[in-house]
Design a protein around this motif. Structure first.
Motif, PDB file in Angstrom:
ATOM      1  N   ILE A  16     -45.730 -45.561  25.057  1.00 16.39           N
ATOM      2  CA  ILE A  16     -46.134 -44.511  24.117  1.00 16.39           C
ATOM      3  C   ILE A  16     -44.897 -43.845  23.523  1.00 16.39           C
ATOM      4  CG2 ILE A  16     -47.345 -42.302  23.908  1.00 16.39           C
ATOM      5  CD1 ILE A  16     -49.019 -43.154  26.353  1.00 16.39           C
ATOM      6  N   CYS A  17     -44.964 -43.515  22.241  1.00 13.94           N
ATOM      7  CA  CYS A  17     -43.880 -42.731  21.638  1.00 13.94           C
ATOM      8  C   CYS A  17     -44.127 -41.274  21.998  1.00 13.94           C
ATOM      9  CB  CYS A  17     -43.861 -42.895  20.125  1.00 13.94           C
ATOM     10  SG  CYS A  17     -42.701 -41.756  19.338  1.00 13.94           S
ATOM     11  N   SER A  18     -43.202 -40.644  22.682  1.00 16.72           N
ATOM     12  CA  SER A  18     -43.429 -39.276  23.134  1.00 16.72           C
ATOM     13  C   SER A  18     -43.333 -38.272  21.980  1.00 16.72           C
ATOM     14  CB  SER A  18     -42.456 -38.915  24.255  1.00 16.72           C
ATOM     15  OG  SER A  18     -41.122 -39.029  23.813  1.00 16.72           O
ATOM     16  N   CYS A  19     -42.905 -38.743  20.795  1.00 17.18           N
ATOM     17  CA  CYS A  19     -42.857 -37.849  19.630  1.00 17.18           C
ATOM     18  C   CYS A  19     -44.161 -37.864  18.851  1.00 17.18           C
ATOM     19  CB  CYS A  19     -41.720 -38.255  18.698  1.00 17.18           C
ATOM     20  SG  CYS A  19     -40.114 -37.973  19.414  1.00 17.18           S
ATOM     21  N   CYS A  20     -44.672 -39.083  18.537  1.00 14.36           N
ATOM     22  CA  CYS A  20     -45.844 -39.157  17.665  1.00 14.36           C
ATOM     23  C   CYS A  20     -47.075 -39.737  18.340  1.00 14.36           C
ATOM     24  CB  CYS A  20     -45.514 -39.947  16.399  1.00 14.36           C
ATOM     25  SG  CYS A  20     -45.377 -41.718  16.700  1.00 14.36           S
ATOM     26  N   GLY A  21     -46.916 -40.342  19.512  1.00 12.54           N
ATOM     27  CA  GLY A  21     -48.078 -40.869  20.227  1.00 12.54           C
ATOM     28  C   GLY A  21     -48.415 -42.314  19.897  1.00 12.54           C
TER      29      GLY A  21
ATOM     30  N   ARG B 187     -37.554 -47.315  19.936  1.00 14.83           N
ATOM     31  CA  ARG B 187     -37.496 -46.981  18.508  1.00 14.83           C
ATOM     32  C   ARG B 187     -38.908 -46.935  17.963  1.00 14.83           C
ATOM     33  NH1 ARG B 187     -32.029 -48.084  17.172  1.00 14.83           N
ATOM     34  NH2 ARG B 187     -31.244 -49.502  18.790  1.00 14.83           N
ATOM     35  N   CYS B 188     -39.181 -45.903  17.160  1.00 17.35           N
ATOM     36  CA  CYS B 188     -40.529 -45.762  16.618  1.00 17.35           C
ATOM     37  C   CYS B 188     -40.460 -45.549  15.113  1.00 17.35           C
ATOM     38  CB  CYS B 188     -41.228 -44.582  17.293  1.00 17.35           C
ATOM     39  SG  CYS B 188     -42.908 -44.331  16.707  1.00 17.35           S
ATOM     40  N   GLY B 189     -41.537 -45.957  14.438  1.00 18.07           N
ATOM     41  CA  GLY B 189     -41.630 -45.797  12.987  1.00 18.07           C
ATOM     42  C   GLY B 189     -41.524 -44.340  12.554  1.00 18.07           C
ATOM     43  N   CYS B 190     -41.803 -43.422  13.463  1.00 18.95           N
ATOM     44  CA  CYS B 190     -41.744 -42.001  13.111  1.00 18.95           C
ATOM     45  C   CYS B 190     -40.302 -41.504  13.043  1.00 18.95           C
ATOM     46  CB  CYS B 190     -42.537 -41.167  14.107  1.00 18.95           C
ATOM     47  SG  CYS B 190     -41.726 -40.976  15.707  1.00 18.95           S
ATOM     48  N   GLY B 191     -39.382 -42.385  13.385  1.00 23.24           N
ATOM     49  CA  GLY B 191     -37.974 -41.994  13.309  1.00 23.24           C
ATOM     50  C   GLY B 191     -37.341 -41.705  14.652  1.00 23.24           C
TER      51      GLY B 191
HETATM   52 ZN    ZN Z   1     -43.149 -42.160  17.176  1.00 24.71          ZN
END
Ligand code: ZN
Length: 371
Positions: free
Chosen positions: A324-329, A342-346
């Motif tokens: 899970i991305c802890s920034c955007c989920g 690395r996530c698409g949300c940056g």
């Molecule tokens: Zn993210």
């Protein structure tokens, strides 16, 4: 609550002899009952309860083998009960079928119970049933109010002896006013100890690695010697001594770390790692896990937090903390080799840090759900 204090003890020759025969008698009784239960099973006879098995020891085995009468009777009873615990685990499919204890491989230890002042801990000695006073280094004593329950006496591979005293005491901590904060999440690290949700890493002290190299060298040397020879025995003791030193240091370290965390945080969220989840995470060889003592660490954390009226929250081992991305989920599949998330949300984060944050948030979610 329970707490155990472990002391090094120094038996004299006579006491050593008695300890030796007590370890042996416990192993003997354990194996006898195991053989009896197996034979009964084959013959279609019902499994003996722990009480009946113990009765058999007292009424039959002690008559047949008088040496059993010379050792601590609680030690034998506890050996019988330990076997029965093994059976119960087996019946509940939580463990394998109990195995015979082999003379050279079996752990040398026994447990005896407290009744009528038969166990006493003093400044320079410990009094035990049958053994009387044994010289001991008593580095700390339990508060007067604690109730002594039992003592477990053991001999390590390097020949040293220990006595672990189990106490029980009343403790009803009031839950703290704001029980949810501060909160921390810990992610298990196979090559260290944990990564936390604040970006710190709890790891292996340098000392530990240095000693591990020393141990490996001692074990290599052992391989070159003939089993059973004097030199072999000497080398084995040497290796066992290094091993014990490492284990003691490691435990000290785990105690310090768990105390520090229990003092600083009200809620600690961890993964409820079982062996299945471990192997799923690619730590199947067990070595890293074993070295780490992560299980021991969690046990320490649990009782230290409980003692302070704080909480350890165990998150489901299948919770996808590292995906899970802890920034955007968002969810991304990571391979074991990916160290950076690395996530698409940056978001670009350390893999373990991200997992620890997710574990913290999931733990908090679970707590609120229960409230
Ligand atoms: Zn993210």
């Amino acid at each position: 609550m329970n707490r155990a204090y472990k002391y090094r003890i120094y038996p004299n020759k006579e006491q050593e002899q008695l300890l030796f025969s007590t370890f042996g008698s416990c192993r003997f009784v354990y194996n006898q009952i195991l053989a009896l239960q197996a034979a009964n099973y084959k013959a279609g006879i019902k499994h003996l309860s722990r009480f009946d098995a113990n009765k058999y020891v007292n009424n039959t085995l002690k008559k047949e083998y008088p040496f059993l009468k010379e050792v601590d009777k609680f030690a034998l009873t506890n050996a019988v009960y330990a076997l029965e615990n093994g059976y119960q685990k087996f019946f509940k499919k939580q463990g394998g079928y109990p195995r015979f204890k082999k003379k050279h491989r079996a752990k040398r230890s026994y447990t005896t119970n407290f009744t009528n002042g038969n166990i006493v801990v003093e400044e320079t000695y410990i009094k035990l049933p049958k053994l009387k006073k044994i010289k001991a280094s008593v580095h700390r004593r339990a508060p007067e109010k604690w109730k002594l329950k039992s003592a477990t006496i053991s001999q390590e591979r390097d020949g040293s002896y220990y006595c672990s005293i189990l106490y029980e005491f009343e403790h009803n901590p009031a839950l703290s006013e704001e029980p949810l904060f501060p909160t921390i999440g810990l992610d298990y690290k196979s090559d260290g100890l944990y990564a936390d949700s604040e970006g710190n890493i709890g790891g292996s002290p340098k000392y530990y690695r240095k000693q591990s190299a020393k141990l490996a060298k001692a074990q290599r040397k052992l391989k070159g010697k003939t089993a059973g020879s004097n030199n072999y025995d000497k080398q084995q003791k040497k290796a066992a001594k290094i091993h014990r030193k490492i284990a003691n240091r490691r435990k000290d370290y785990l105690h310090k770390e768990s105390t520090r965390i229990a003092n600083c945080y009200s809620v600690v969220c961890v993964e409820d790692l079982n062996m299945r989840a471990m192997s799923n995470k690619g730590f199947g060889n067990g070595k890293a896990t074993l070295d780490n003592g992560y299980g021991m660490f969690l046990t320490m954390l649990e009782y230290k937090l409980a003692y302070r009226g704080k909480r350890l929250v165990k998150v489901d081992p299948w919770f996808p903390s590292s995906q899970i991305c802890s920034c955007c989920g968002a969810l991304h599949k990571l391979s074991l080799a990916d160290r950076i998330y690395r996530c698409g949300c940056g978001a670009v984060m350390d893999r373990d840090y991200n997992a620890a944050v997710n574990i913290r948030d999931e733990g908090l979610r679970l707590l609120k759900e229960c409230a």
